[in-house]
Design a protein around this motif. Structure first.
Motif, PDB file in Angstrom:
ATOM      1  N   PHE A 256       0.858  -1.190   0.000  1.00 13.96           N
ATOM      2  CA  PHE A 256       0.000   0.000   0.000  1.00 13.96           C
ATOM      3  C   PHE A 256       0.892   1.236   0.000  1.00 13.96           C
ATOM      4  O   PHE A 256       1.830   1.328   0.804  1.00 13.96           O
ATOM      5  CB  PHE A 256      -0.901   0.049   1.243  1.00 13.96           C
ATOM      6  N   LEU A 257       0.578   2.184  -0.871  1.00 13.41           N
ATOM      7  CA  LEU A 257       1.327   3.438  -0.905  1.00 13.41           C
ATOM      8  C   LEU A 257       0.351   4.603  -1.001  1.00 13.41           C
ATOM      9  O   LEU A 257      -0.508   4.642  -1.905  1.00 13.41           O
ATOM     10  CB  LEU A 257       2.282   3.469  -2.102  1.00 13.41           C
ATOM     11  N   ASP A 276      -3.485   9.648  -8.673  1.00 12.97           N
ATOM     12  CA  ASP A 276      -4.171   8.659  -7.849  1.00 12.97           C
ATOM     13  C   ASP A 276      -3.707   8.811  -6.405  1.00 12.97           C
ATOM     14  O   ASP A 276      -2.515   8.967  -6.132  1.00 12.97           O
ATOM     15  CB  ASP A 276      -3.858   7.240  -8.331  1.00 12.97           C
ATOM     16  N   LYS A 277      -4.639   8.714  -5.475  1.00 17.95           N
ATOM     17  CA  LYS A 277      -4.279   8.923  -4.067  1.00 17.95           C
ATOM     18  C   LYS A 277      -3.698   7.665  -3.410  1.00 17.95           C
ATOM     19  O   LYS A 277      -3.006   7.735  -2.412  1.00 17.95           O
ATOM     20  CB  LYS A 277      -5.512   9.383  -3.268  1.00 17.95           C
ATOM     21  N   LEU A 278      -3.993   6.491  -3.983  1.00 23.76           N
ATOM     22  CA  LEU A 278      -3.543   5.253  -3.359  1.00 23.76           C
ATOM     23  C   LEU A 278      -3.078   4.268  -4.426  1.00 23.76           C
ATOM     24  O   LEU A 278      -3.734   4.077  -5.448  1.00 23.76           O
ATOM     25  CB  LEU A 278      -4.693   4.625  -2.552  1.00 23.76           C
ATOM     26  N   ASP A 279      -1.930   3.656  -4.176  1.00 29.52           N
ATOM     27  CA  ASP A 279      -1.419   2.578  -5.020  1.00 29.52           C
ATOM     28  C   ASP A 279      -1.510   1.261  -4.253  1.00 29.52           C
ATOM     29  O   ASP A 279      -1.187   1.205  -3.061  1.00 29.52           O
ATOM     30  CB  ASP A 279       0.044   2.817  -5.400  1.00 29.52           C
ATOM     31  N   ILE A 280      -1.922   0.200  -4.948  1.00 26.74           N
ATOM     32  CA  ILE A 280      -2.043  -1.120  -4.331  1.00 26.74           C
ATOM     33  C   ILE A 280      -1.442  -2.154  -5.276  1.00 26.74           C
ATOM     34  O   ILE A 280      -1.686  -2.114  -6.488  1.00 26.74           O
ATOM     35  CB  ILE A 280      -3.509  -1.487  -4.031  1.00 26.74           C
ATOM     36  N   LEU A 301      -2.320  -8.621  -8.848  1.00 25.52           N
ATOM     37  CA  LEU A 301      -3.280  -7.537  -9.044  1.00 25.52           C
ATOM     38  C   LEU A 301      -2.552  -6.244  -8.743  1.00 25.52           C
ATOM     39  O   LEU A 301      -1.837  -6.138  -7.738  1.00 25.52           O
ATOM     40  CB  LEU A 301      -4.494  -7.700  -8.119  1.00 25.52           C
ATOM     41  N   ARG A 302      -2.736  -5.246  -9.607  1.00 25.78           N
ATOM     42  CA  ARG A 302      -1.979  -4.006  -9.425  1.00 25.78           C
ATOM     43  C   ARG A 302      -2.797  -2.809  -9.891  1.00 25.78           C
ATOM     44  O   ARG A 302      -3.392  -2.829 -10.968  1.00 25.78           O
ATOM     45  CB  ARG A 302      -0.681  -4.061 -10.229  1.00 25.78           C
ATOM     46  N   SER A 303      -2.834  -1.778  -9.053  1.00 29.38           N
ATOM     47  CA  SER A 303      -3.356  -0.474  -9.448  1.00 29.38           C
ATOM     48  C   SER A 303      -2.318   0.545  -8.994  1.00 29.38           C
ATOM     49  O   SER A 303      -2.329   1.004  -7.852  1.00 29.38           O
ATOM     50  CB  SER A 303      -4.718  -0.208  -8.787  1.00 29.38           C
ATOM     51  N   MET A 304      -1.405   0.867  -9.906  1.00 29.29           N
ATOM     52  CA  MET A 304      -0.266   1.714  -9.562  1.00 29.29           C
ATOM     53  C   MET A 304       0.099   2.594 -10.753  1.00 29.29           C
ATOM     54  O   MET A 304       0.063   2.135 -11.904  1.00 29.29           O
ATOM     55  CB  MET A 304       0.969   0.875  -9.171  1.00 29.29           C
ATOM     56  N   SER A 305       0.428   3.833 -10.466  1.00 30.31           N
ATOM     57  CA  SER A 305       0.987   4.744 -11.469  1.00 30.31           C
ATOM     58  C   SER A 305       0.151   4.782 -12.736  1.00 30.31           C
ATOM     59  O   SER A 305       0.659   4.708 -13.855  1.00 30.31           O
ATOM     60  CB  SER A 305       2.427   4.336 -11.798  1.00 30.31           C
ATOM     61  N   GLY A 327       1.657 -21.160 -18.524  1.00 32.23           N
ATOM     62  CA  GLY A 327       0.503 -20.580 -19.185  1.00 32.23           C
ATOM     63  C   GLY A 327      -0.107 -19.554 -18.255  1.00 32.23           C
ATOM     64  O   GLY A 327      -0.194 -19.779 -17.045  1.00 32.23           O
ATOM     65  N   PHE A 328      -0.480 -18.404 -18.783  1.00 38.21           N
ATOM     66  CA  PHE A 328      -1.079 -17.378 -17.920  1.00 38.21           C
ATOM     67  C   PHE A 328      -1.938 -16.420 -18.741  1.00 38.21           C
ATOM     68  O   PHE A 328      -1.806 -16.319 -19.966  1.00 38.21           O
ATOM     69  CB  PHE A 328      -0.015 -16.607 -17.134  1.00 38.21           C
ATOM     70  N   TYR A 329      -2.815 -15.745 -18.027  1.00 42.87           N
ATOM     71  CA  TYR A 329      -3.681 -14.710 -18.596  1.00 42.87           C
ATOM     72  C   TYR A 329      -3.238 -13.369 -18.021  1.00 42.87           C
ATOM     73  O   TYR A 329      -2.942 -13.264 -16.822  1.00 42.87           O
ATOM     74  CB  TYR A 329      -5.134 -14.988 -18.223  1.00 42.87           C
ATOM     75  N   LYS A 330      -3.179 -12.357 -18.876  1.00 43.12           N
ATOM     76  CA  LYS A 330      -2.724 -11.037 -18.416  1.00 43.12           C
ATOM     77  C   LYS A 330      -3.591  -9.958 -19.037  1.00 43.12           C
ATOM     78  O   LYS A 330      -3.899 -10.005 -20.237  1.00 43.12           O
ATOM     79  CB  LYS A 330      -1.259 -10.817 -18.793  1.00 43.12           C
ATOM     80  N   LEU A 331      -3.976  -9.003 -18.192  1.00 47.07           N
ATOM     81  CA  LEU A 331      -4.826  -7.887 -18.637  1.00 47.07           C
ATOM     82  C   LEU A 331      -4.231  -6.579 -18.130  1.00 47.07           C
ATOM     83  O   LEU A 331      -3.824  -6.485 -16.959  1.00 47.07           O
ATOM     84  CB  LEU A 331      -6.250  -8.076 -18.121  1.00 47.07           C
ATOM     85  N   ASN A 332      -4.158  -5.572 -19.000  1.00 45.15           N
ATOM     86  CA  ASN A 332      -3.759  -4.236 -18.555  1.00 45.15           C
ATOM     87  C   ASN A 332      -4.657  -3.182 -19.177  1.00 45.15           C
ATOM     88  O   ASN A 332      -5.236  -3.383 -20.263  1.00 45.15           O
ATOM     89  CB  ASN A 332      -2.289  -3.958 -18.898  1.00 45.15           C
ATOM     90  N   TYR A 333      -4.764  -2.056 -18.470  1.00 43.66           N
ATOM     91  CA  TYR A 333      -5.732  -1.027 -18.879  1.00 43.66           C
ATOM     92  C   TYR A 333      -5.265   0.337 -18.405  1.00 43.66           C
ATOM     93  O   TYR A 333      -4.910   0.511 -17.232  1.00 43.66           O
ATOM     94  CB  TYR A 333      -7.101  -1.369 -18.287  1.00 43.66           C
ATOM     95  N   ILE A 334      -5.247   1.302 -19.323  1.00 41.47           N
ATOM     96  CA  ILE A 334      -4.975   2.713 -19.009  1.00 41.47           C
ATOM     97  C   ILE A 334      -6.310   3.450 -19.154  1.00 41.47           C
ATOM     98  O   ILE A 334      -6.856   3.530 -20.268  1.00 41.47           O
ATOM     99  CB  ILE A 334      -3.925   3.309 -19.962  1.00 41.47           C
TER     100      ILE A 334
END
Length: 604
Positions: A256-257, A276-280, A301-305, A327-334
């Motif tokens: 947590f930041l 953003d006020k909080l990074d997790i 799981l990431r919500s940062m920068s 094998g893996f699934y990856k999702l990113n979103y701006i």
């Protein structure tokens, strides 16, 4: 159609590489005289033995586990069999287990069950599985997933109890069971003592950047304060919580930041309060031997920068310890244009579009007399929830061969991309890593520690480099223009398909004097390097067309800071490379000219 074919082919190759059944090697093949010598070595490091024992089990290194398991079983048998029964045993020229078991049976037949236990190859894992109440007593079911049980210390009995079933029941007065544990003295060669307890033991400690990774006693839970910085959030303060058991079971990190906005720079006045006020960030991985020996599950799981990211998958290690399949699934979103304020390369991201992929591949490590290397094959394709449509096949081989005192490092890379709608952040870059790779490095996750102007694109080269892509480091920050036959000019700094060859020859070891080599803290290395490659120049909807062949060469130096005993800190790599030669330099530069780039990652 290409995407479907690539995915199906990868699944078939991955599944066919595994045996249909898991077999455990016969311990009779081991040189028992060597194991006996180790068991009688007064300087034997038990912590190191436990570390290698658990690592080889969870990583599915069968040959290594076979030896460590036999040594652990022999140490246990020696602790339970009276010394008079084995002290006259002479292991010289007796290279099989038979010689020892025959000796024990002849001298102390009452302990033959412990002697026969040495033949047991199935991993031993006691587990407290069930409880039932009857009158004023509570009864626990104890099982062993290995299907074999040996004498162990039962706390309820206060003594060694000889139980030779794979499952049995223990009863005790209700209320006296809170501290009950199977083999509480941890004498047996159990691969997981954590599940032996009625209530799993947990310790909570301040993380002093020194983690005891291989403590068998309990589940380690750590915390520490955290500080970081980027140019948009300013100073960031928070905490990190992490934990795990034996570095293999239920490892996690939760960060947590709180972003203060203090000491922002290069932010427009109208946007100073839009950060953003909080990074997790949450990271998790655990071994899953119940599913398959050598398998592990991982997630993030990431919500940062400014970036939202989710990732989850599995890895399977082969029994020879050299090959792993994943094998893996990856999702990113701006989410919006404001989020681009964070990025070191804002020109390289799609906005308000989900980029999700499913990846399959394998890693293979090899070693021979004068060198070692790694081969990685990977395919990826757009998947559920994606707003894009593309796929690619990728090959990478990294190799080091020693010529006398000189190590020669090489990298061969190739990628073929398909699809007409590519996420810009997943593109293949000429000079280094793409934006999606760079956000996995905390130093380049956002502009700040590395100023954004060092990564800007232009008509001349720039000064920051992050390894990846084709890795033609001399072209960092260069638009790399290409002119078609009709005189149309386009940029060739990124594409979807390409190939490269990279090489480094460190020469520091030619000198016996290395004042920068400070053992566990600081290592210095200087090297010659050369890179060459080619990148496609067509737009995704058109047929493949290759751009200009480009190459660079020069000299570089790297310093690795390793932090010594502080094993919770990752090493810091700082490079300064001088790409003195470019075969296609910018118009205002010469073929041979003084140039420099700075990097904070290993080249390859």
């Amino acid at each position: 159609m290409k995407t479907i074919l690539i995915t199906v082919l990868t699944i078939i190759v991955t599944l066919s590489a595994f045996p249909q059944k898991q077999h455990y090697t016969d311990f009779k093949e081991i040189d028992f005289s060597h194991i006996w010598a180790e068991a009688n070595n007064s300087n034997l490091d038990l912590d190191s033995l436990n570390q290698h024992f658990t690592e080889s089990y969870y990583d599915n290194h069968r040959e290594a586990f076979k030896s460590y398991y036999l040594l652990k079983k022999l140490l246990y048998a020696k602790s339970q069999i009276p010394k008079r029964c084995w002290e006259t045993y002479n292991s010289v020229n007796r290279k099989t287990i038979d010689s020892f078991t025959n000796h024990i049976i002849a001298s102390c037949p009452d302990y033959k069950s412990l002697a026969f236990f040495l033949y047991q190859s199935e991993p031993l894992d006691y587990k407290l599985t069930n409880e039932r109440y009857k009158n004023d007593s509570v009864y626990y079911t104890v099982t062993n997933t290995g299907g074999f049980s040996i004498s162990h210390h039962d706390q309820s009995q206060g003594k060694l109890t000889d139980v030779n079933q794979a499952s049995y029941e223990v009863g005790m007065p209700a209320g006296s069971d809170r501290q009950y544990a199977v083999d509480s003295a941890m004498l047996t060669p159990d691969v997981n003592f954590l599940n032996n307890h009625r209530f799993e033991p947990v310790s909570f400690e301040l993380n002093k950047f020194q983690r005891d990774l291989y403590n068998e006693d309990d589940y380690k839970f750590y915390w520490r304060p955290d500080l970081w910085y980027n140019h948009f959030d300013g100073a960031k303060i928070g905490a990190v919580f992490n934990g795990g058991y034996m570095n293999n079971i239920h490892n996690f990190e939760l960060r947590f930041l709180y972003n203060t906005g203090l000491s922002q720079y290069d932010v427009a006045d109208e946007n100073t309060n839009d950060f953003d006020k909080l990074d997790i960030q949450f990271l998790y991985n655990t071994a899953t031997p119940g599913l398959w020996r050598g398998s592990e599950m991982f997630a993030e799981l990431r919500s940062m920068s400014g970036l939202k990211l989710a990732k989850g998958g599995m890895r399977f290690n082969s029994s020879n310890g050299k090959t792993s399949f994943f094998g893996f699934y990856k999702l990113n979103y701006i989410p919006d244009e404001i989020a681009l304020q964070y990025m070191l390369m804002p020109y390289g991201w799609g906005v308000d579009r989900v980029n999700s992929n499913i990846h399959f591949g394998l890693d293979h490590n090899y070693q021979y007399n004068k060198g070692y290397g790694n081969i990685r094959l990977e395919v990826a394709t757009s998947a559920l929830l994606s707003d894009y449509s593309y796929s690619y096949m990728q090959f990478e081989s990294k190799h080091e061969h020693r010529l006398g005192k000189l190590p020669v490092r090489t990298r061969i890379f190739g990628q073929m991309g398909f699809g007409e709608d590519w996420a810009p952040e997943s593109s293949l870059y000429l000079s280094g890593a793409n934006p999606l790779e760079m956000v996995d490095n905390p130093f380049t996750r956002a502009a700040g520690i590395v100023p954004a102007e060092l990564a800007e694109l232009g008509n001349s080269t720039n000064t920051f480099h992050h390894s990846g892509g084709l890795n033609l480091r001399g072209y960092s920050g260069y638009l790399a223009p290409y002119q078609f036959e009709n005189e149309e000019v386009v940029s060739n700094y990124r594409g979807t398909s390409g190939a490269a060859f990279n090489a480094e020859i460190p020469f520091t070891q030619l000198s016996s004097l290395n004042p920068f080599d400070l053992n566990d803290f600081l290592n210095f290395e200087s090297y010659l390097f050369g890179d060459a490659g080619i990148l496609n120049v067509n737009s995704p909807e058109n047929d493949i067309k290759w751009g200009d062949f480009r190459a660079d060469a020069g000299i570089g130096a790297a310093i690795k800071v390793k932090w010594g005993k502080y094993n919770d800190l990752s090493p810091l790599n700082i490079r300064v490379d001088l790409p003195l030669f470019l075969n296609r330099p910018p118009s205002e530069e010469e073929y041979i000219e003084m140039r420099y780039i700075i990097g904070i990652s290993q080249t390859f």
